[in-house]
Design an enzyme around this catalytic site. Structure first.
Site, mmCIF file in Angstrom:
data_model
loop_
_atom_site.group_PDB
_atom_site.id
_atom_site.type_symbol
_atom_site.label_atom_id
_atom_site.label_comp_id
_atom_site.label_asym_id
_atom_site.label_seq_id
_atom_site.Cartn_x
_atom_site.Cartn_y
_atom_site.Cartn_z
ATOM 1 N N ASN A 8 28.822 34.065 6.712
ATOM 2 C CA ASN A 8 27.877 33.090 6.157
ATOM 3 C C ASN A 8 27.965 33.134 4.630
ATOM 4 O OD1 ASN A 8 25.722 31.452 5.539
ATOM 5 N ND2 ASN A 8 24.127 32.863 6.260
ATOM 6 N N TRP A 9 28.619 32.114 4.089
ATOM 7 C CA TRP A 9 28.843 32.107 2.631
ATOM 8 C C TRP A 9 27.579 31.759 1.844
ATOM 9 C CZ3 TRP A 9 34.020 29.037 1.502
ATOM 10 C CH2 TRP A 9 35.076 29.694 2.127
ATOM 11 N N LYS A 10 26.599 31.207 2.518
ATOM 12 C CA LYS A 10 25.378 30.716 1.847
ATOM 13 C C LYS A 10 25.772 29.766 0.697
ATOM 14 C CE LYS A 10 23.103 34.865 3.408
ATOM 15 N NZ LYS A 10 22.077 35.865 3.240
ATOM 16 N N HIS A 97 17.764 30.093 10.039
ATOM 17 C CA HIS A 97 18.028 31.283 9.213
ATOM 18 C C HIS A 97 16.768 31.585 8.403
ATOM 19 C CE1 HIS A 97 19.612 33.873 6.099
ATOM 20 N NE2 HIS A 97 20.660 34.088 6.871
ATOM 21 N N GLU A 169 18.250 38.935 13.086
ATOM 22 C CA GLU A 169 18.395 39.278 11.673
ATOM 23 C C GLU A 169 17.040 39.704 11.109
ATOM 24 O OE1 GLU A 169 21.944 37.458 9.589
ATOM 25 O OE2 GLU A 169 20.396 35.950 9.520
ATOM 26 N N GLY A 175 20.435 41.044 2.792
ATOM 27 C CA GLY A 175 20.721 41.132 1.361
ATOM 28 C C GLY A 175 20.066 42.306 0.652
ATOM 29 N N SER A 214 22.864 43.034 5.938
ATOM 30 C CA SER A 214 23.497 44.120 5.171
ATOM 31 C C SER A 214 24.658 44.821 5.879
ATOM 32 C CB SER A 214 22.445 45.159 4.749
ATOM 33 O OG SER A 214 21.569 44.571 3.814
HETATM 34 P P1 PGA Z 1 23.723 39.808 4.272
HETATM 35 O O1 PGA Z 1 23.229 38.418 4.883
HETATM 36 O O2 PGA Z 1 24.886 40.256 5.104
HETATM 37 O O3 PGA Z 1 24.107 39.485 2.859
HETATM 38 O O4 PGA Z 1 22.587 40.755 4.363
HETATM 39 C C1 PGA Z 1 23.188 38.207 6.258
HETATM 40 C C2 PGA Z 1 22.634 36.842 6.564
HETATM 41 O O5 PGA Z 1 21.737 36.376 5.863
HETATM 42 O O6 PGA Z 1 23.082 36.176 7.492
#
Ligand code: PGA
Length: 259
Positions: A8-10, A97, A169, A175, A214
């Protein structure tokens, strides 16, 4: 069973980044076609069409949208419709999400609308669920996750889960560098799988639940070996193609060990 691995590149990436990322990923894929991994890349929506052309016949690599609108067509400025995704050959979308729940005030009602619309248009939803830090500390994780699922069953129908992938999640793990422990993830995943199984009167058996929050090279091994964790949703660590390929290799080696 194939593990599902989502990058997931966001809100990251540009054309130069894409060129480099997919050059390496396509090369990796050429030599690893039978790695029993379903690779899904979620770039910002604006790049989906371009990337679709880049990956061409690399069947192992699939694209996934980070979001869809709750409407199909009409005066909804700035939105993306599932018909448009279908039009360019995208088969998956993230829904709910926690960053969308928080930043765009998406509640269970909106999320359900999006799931229905996605399914009607042959897009498979990856539904994100998870509790915040307060609920985690108050030992309410199971309840919060169950309620997110229960709402959907109550307002719609259990059969909606025949074609959904779930991603657990925990919000406090996204994050933050603070990953949930294996026992906790297993507890949630097993509970939710059983909950859906029972609610469907044992009709829905193959519920897939991924973990996200994470993930990195240090913690992935412990997670991926768990049979109730069907894949990963990776944010930050998937942004460097070198790291993402390291992850794919670990999963591939683990799959080979199991043979
Ligand atoms: P992260 O994000 O791996 O940077 O914690 C995961 C997500 O939001 O899908």
């Amino acid at each position: 069973m194939k593990k599902i691995i989502i990058a997931n590149w966001k809100l990251n990436g540009n054309l130069k980044f894409i060129k480099k990322y997919f050059k390496k990923l396509i090369k990796y894929n050429k030599y690893n076609k039978n790695n029993k991994i379903l690779i899904l890349i979620a770039p910002p929506i604006i790049y989906l069409y371009k990337i679709k052309k880049i990956i061409k016949k690399n069947k192992n690599i699939n694209l996934i949208s980070q979001n869809i609108d709750k409407n199909l067509i009409g005066p909804y400025t700035g939105e993306t419709s599932p018909i448009m995704l279908q039009d360019i050959g995208i088969k998956y979308t993230l829904i709910g999400h926690s960053e969308r729940r928080k930043n765009h005030k998406e509640n269970n009602k909106i999320i359900l609308k999006k799931i229905i619309l996605a399914q009607k248009n042959k897009i498979i939803p990856i539904l994100c669920i998870g509790e915040n830090i307060k609920d985690y500390k108050n030992k309410k994780s199971l309840k919060i996750c169950k309620n997110q699922i229960k709402y959907i069953i109550k307002k719609n129908n259990i059969n909606i889960f025949k074609n959904i992938i779930i991603a657990y999640e925990p919000i406090w793990a996204i994050g933050t560098g603070q990953i949930a422990n294996i026992k906790h993830i297993n507890k949630i995943n097993i509970y939710i799988k059983n909950y859906i199984y029972k609610k469907s009167k044992k009709n829905i058996k193959n519920i897939k639940i991924l973990y996200g929050g994470s993930i990195n090279i240090k913690n992935i091994k412990k997670i991926i070996t768990q049979k109730n964790i069907d894949g990963l949703l990776i944010g930050n660590y998937s942004l460097k193609i070198k790291n993402f390929i390291k992850i794919l290799n670990i999963i591939k080696n683990n799959n080979e060990k199991k043979k």
